[in-house]
Design a protein around this motif. Structure first.
Motif, PDB file in Angstrom:
ATOM      1  N   ASP A  29      49.069  39.474  32.604  1.00  0.00           N
ATOM      2  CA  ASP A  29      47.909  39.115  33.417  1.00  0.00           C
ATOM      3  C   ASP A  29      48.126  39.476  34.884  1.00  0.00           C
ATOM      4  OD1 ASP A  29      46.434  38.213  31.297  1.00  0.00           O
ATOM      5  OD2 ASP A  29      46.607  36.082  31.773  1.00  0.00           O
ATOM      6  N   CYS A  30      49.328  39.228  35.387  1.00  0.00           N
ATOM      7  CA  CYS A  30      49.634  39.603  36.772  1.00  0.00           C
ATOM      8  C   CYS A  30      49.463  41.113  36.965  1.00  0.00           C
ATOM      9  CB  CYS A  30      51.055  39.180  37.149  1.00  0.00           C
ATOM     10  SG  CYS A  30      51.255  37.398  37.381  1.00  0.00           S
ATOM     11  N   GLU A  31      49.935  41.882  36.003  1.00  0.00           N
ATOM     12  CA  GLU A  31      49.796  43.334  36.091  1.00  0.00           C
ATOM     13  C   GLU A  31      48.325  43.738  36.082  1.00  0.00           C
ATOM     14  OE1 GLU A  31      52.093  45.261  33.077  1.00  0.00           O
ATOM     15  OE2 GLU A  31      54.019  44.685  33.963  1.00  0.00           O
ATOM     16  N   GLN A  32      47.551  43.108  35.206  1.00  0.00           N
ATOM     17  CA  GLN A  32      46.128  43.443  35.108  1.00  0.00           C
ATOM     18  C   GLN A  32      45.397  43.118  36.406  1.00  0.00           C
ATOM     19  OE1 GLN A  32      45.057  45.018  32.345  1.00  0.00           O
ATOM     20  NE2 GLN A  32      43.121  45.360  33.372  1.00  0.00           N
ATOM     21  N   ASP A 165      47.108  32.340  36.766  1.00  0.00           N
ATOM     22  CA  ASP A 165      45.812  32.700  36.196  1.00  0.00           C
ATOM     23  C   ASP A 165      45.969  32.903  34.686  1.00  0.00           C
ATOM     24  OD1 ASP A 165      44.176  33.011  38.711  1.00  0.00           O
ATOM     25  OD2 ASP A 165      45.797  34.430  39.135  1.00  0.00           O
ATOM     26  N   TYR A 166      44.838  32.932  33.992  1.00  0.00           N
ATOM     27  CA  TYR A 166      44.837  33.159  32.544  1.00  0.00           C
ATOM     28  C   TYR A 166      43.597  33.981  32.233  1.00  0.00           C
ATOM     29  CZ  TYR A 166      46.088  32.048  27.671  1.00  0.00           C
ATOM     30  OH  TYR A 166      46.499  32.116  26.359  1.00  0.00           O
ATOM     31  N   LEU A 167      43.774  35.295  32.184  1.00  0.00           N
ATOM     32  CA  LEU A 167      42.646  36.184  31.976  1.00  0.00           C
ATOM     33  C   LEU A 167      42.123  36.068  30.543  1.00  0.00           C
ATOM     34  CD1 LEU A 167      43.797  39.439  33.821  1.00  0.00           C
ATOM     35  CD2 LEU A 167      42.718  37.391  34.759  1.00  0.00           C
ATOM     36  N   VAL A 168      40.806  35.997  30.429  1.00  0.00           N
ATOM     37  CA  VAL A 168      40.154  35.904  29.119  1.00  0.00           C
ATOM     38  C   VAL A 168      39.121  37.013  29.037  1.00  0.00           C
ATOM     39  CG1 VAL A 168      38.767  34.453  27.579  1.00  0.00           C
ATOM     40  CG2 VAL A 168      40.531  33.411  29.030  1.00  0.00           C
ATOM     41  N   VAL A 276      43.063  25.037  31.302  1.00  0.00           N
ATOM     42  CA  VAL A 276      42.025  25.223  32.323  1.00  0.00           C
ATOM     43  C   VAL A 276      41.090  26.357  31.914  1.00  0.00           C
ATOM     44  CG1 VAL A 276      41.571  25.912  34.712  1.00  0.00           C
ATOM     45  CG2 VAL A 276      43.372  24.256  34.223  1.00  0.00           C
ATOM     46  N   ALA A 277      41.650  27.480  31.483  1.00  0.00           N
ATOM     47  CA  ALA A 277      40.824  28.606  31.046  1.00  0.00           C
ATOM     48  C   ALA A 277      39.914  28.217  29.892  1.00  0.00           C
ATOM     49  CB  ALA A 277      41.715  29.776  30.633  1.00  0.00           C
ATOM     50  N   GLU A 337      39.455  34.967  36.162  1.00  0.00           N
ATOM     51  CA  GLU A 337      39.241  36.224  36.893  1.00  0.00           C
ATOM     52  C   GLU A 337      40.403  36.559  37.830  1.00  0.00           C
ATOM     53  OE1 GLU A 337      36.736  34.873  40.847  1.00  0.00           O
ATOM     54  OE2 GLU A 337      35.600  35.564  39.088  1.00  0.00           O
ATOM     55  N   GLY A 338      41.494  35.791  37.752  1.00  0.00           N
ATOM     56  CA  GLY A 338      42.687  36.121  38.540  1.00  0.00           C
ATOM     57  C   GLY A 338      42.628  35.668  39.992  1.00  0.00           C
ATOM     58  N   TRP A 339      41.859  34.639  40.279  1.00  0.00           N
ATOM     59  CA  TRP A 339      41.612  34.211  41.667  1.00  0.00           C
ATOM     60  C   TRP A 339      42.897  33.796  42.386  1.00  0.00           C
ATOM     61  CZ3 TRP A 339      42.054  29.771  44.702  1.00  0.00           C
ATOM     62  CH2 TRP A 339      41.305  29.766  45.888  1.00  0.00           C
ATOM     63  N   PHE A 340      43.784  33.064  41.712  1.00  0.00           N
ATOM     64  CA  PHE A 340      44.955  32.505  42.396  1.00  0.00           C
ATOM     65  C   PHE A 340      45.933  33.600  42.832  1.00  0.00           C
ATOM     66  CE2 PHE A 340      43.333  28.692  40.352  1.00  0.00           C
ATOM     67  CZ  PHE A 340      43.488  27.755  41.362  1.00  0.00           C
ATOM     68  N   LEU A 341      46.213  34.567  41.969  1.00  0.00           N
ATOM     69  CA  LEU A 341      47.116  35.649  42.375  1.00  0.00           C
ATOM     70  C   LEU A 341      46.461  36.529  43.433  1.00  0.00           C
ATOM     71  CD1 LEU A 341      49.786  37.106  42.164  1.00  0.00           C
ATOM     72  CD2 LEU A 341      48.877  38.413  40.231  1.00  0.00           C
ATOM     73  N   LYS A 342      45.169  36.749  43.313  1.00  0.00           N
ATOM     74  CA  LYS A 342      44.473  37.558  44.328  1.00  0.00           C
ATOM     75  C   LYS A 342      44.592  36.918  45.706  1.00  0.00           C
ATOM     76  CE  LYS A 342      41.062  39.610  41.175  1.00  0.00           C
ATOM     77  NZ  LYS A 342      39.644  39.589  40.728  1.00  0.00           N
TER      78      LYS A 342
END
Length: 348
Positions: A29-32, A165-168, A276-277, A337-342
């Motif tokens: 997910d981090c890579e994505q 994050d947890y991308l779905v 959470v996701a 949507e990856g908000w935290f890493l962004k």
């Protein structure tokens, strides 16, 4: 100028045998997320030749690719990398020779976790990583405080992620709330890792326990206990059914003990992000680092023990539950949507 900045941002991908568990999902997910921000991939293959000389040649070829990185680039590395080669030395060299900015995303710190057979080796890698890093994205404020207390890095080097994050990829169907209080436990269900599950199963009478994951020891303990299977991480959020997701570790139900119990005081368990996701409120040990996050967003309850969980849940009103449910659904959109890493990468 903006285009040039995008071209000079990279992340390192280690190509190994992939397995379906929370760790591999978090890394992927981090890579994505970085791809979506126009970071470019630098691929390093973890070789498994039987011939040791071939392994060394292969490693050399892979590592030489790092020296092709342009000057003044930003390079993101997910830590730890479970390959036994001197990749940190090479990163240190390009950091000095090419003025490359090294950013590490911490997935685990073995110096705190202390669970691997080669624990001392990887703890040393943790220290080496802090020494060469320009920025380190750590799990949370509690982990940040540990690092500062042990003088592993200066405060200006650290960035708190707050939550993984947890991308779905697929939209989740709306799940109706069950009238019966029901708990979800997802992950490694073995007695060695999660003996508390089997003790909890013996105590519950009026709540349902839904189990998802691997290594479940299928013993008939209680008719309220249901093993619902093991699924790949990308499919799991759609499979979860229950009112609360449990975040606990160790052998006991009155507190979290042992190495895993100690680690939960500092890390971000990936199952928090899973729940959470999935839009599911959380029950977590009150001493866990992420208990502060659960309180901050009001997305669950923090408990001292699971011994009296039936009584605790009976005292939660429908109105209180619906507020937590609403809050977790709002936060769900961010983690999906990856908000935290962004946000963390913006601080790099």
């Amino acid at each position: 100028m903006h285009k040039k900045t995008e071209e000079n941002r990279y992340y390192i991908h280690i190509n190994t045998d992939q397995v379906n568990h929370a760790g591999s999902k978090a890394v992927a997910d981090c890579e994505q997320i970085m791809k979506s921000l126009h970071y470019k991939e630098i691929k390093i293959y973890s070789s498994k030749f039987k011939n040791n000389k071939l392994n060394k040649v292969n490693h050399l070829i892979q590592i030489l690719g790092l020296y092709a990185i342009p000057r003044k680039s930003i390079v993101v590395v997910e830590h730890p990398i479970y390959i036994k080669c001197n990749y940190l030395n090479h990163l240190k060299n390009i950091n000095k020779k090419k003025n490359v900015k090294l950013v590490f995303i911490v997935h685990d710190l073995e110096m705190i976790r202390n669970m691997l057979k080669d624990s001392e080796y990887y703890a040393a890698k943790d220290r080496e990583m802090f020494d060469i890093a320009d920025k380190v994205i750590v799990h949370n404020k509690r982990m940040e405080d540990y690092i500062l207390k042990h003088k592993l890095a200066s405060k200006d080097k650290l960035i708190s992620l707050e939550m993984f994050d947890y991308l779905v990829s697929q939209p989740l169907e709306k799940k109706e709330n069950s009238e019966m209080n029901s708990l979800i436990i997802a992950g490694n269900l073995s007695k060695v890792k999660s003996e508390y599950i089997y003790k909890l199963a013996k105590t519950i009478k009026h709540i349902q326990l839904n189990l998802y994951g691997v290594f479940f020891e299928n013993v008939q303990i209680n008719s309220n206990v249901h093993y619902l299977g093991s699924f790949i991480p990308d499919e799991l959020p759609a499979k979860l059914h229950g009112k609360y997701g449990v975040v606990w570790d160790g052998s006991e139900i009155d507190n979290c003990v042992g190495n895993t119990g100690n680690y939960i005081k500092y890390n971000n368990p990936h199952k928090v992000s899973l729940y959470v996701a999935s839009g599911i409120p959380i029950i977590i040990w009150e001493e866990a680092a992420m208990a502060e996050i659960i309180k901050k967003y009001n997305i669950g309850i923090c408990v001292e023990s699971l011994e009296n969980i039936e009584k605790i849940l009976s005292e939660i009103s429908e109105e209180q539950y619906l507020i937590m449910k609403k809050n977790v659904k709002m936060l769900s959109e961010k983690v999906k949507e990856g908000w935290f890493l962004k946000q963390a990468l913006k601080k790099v």
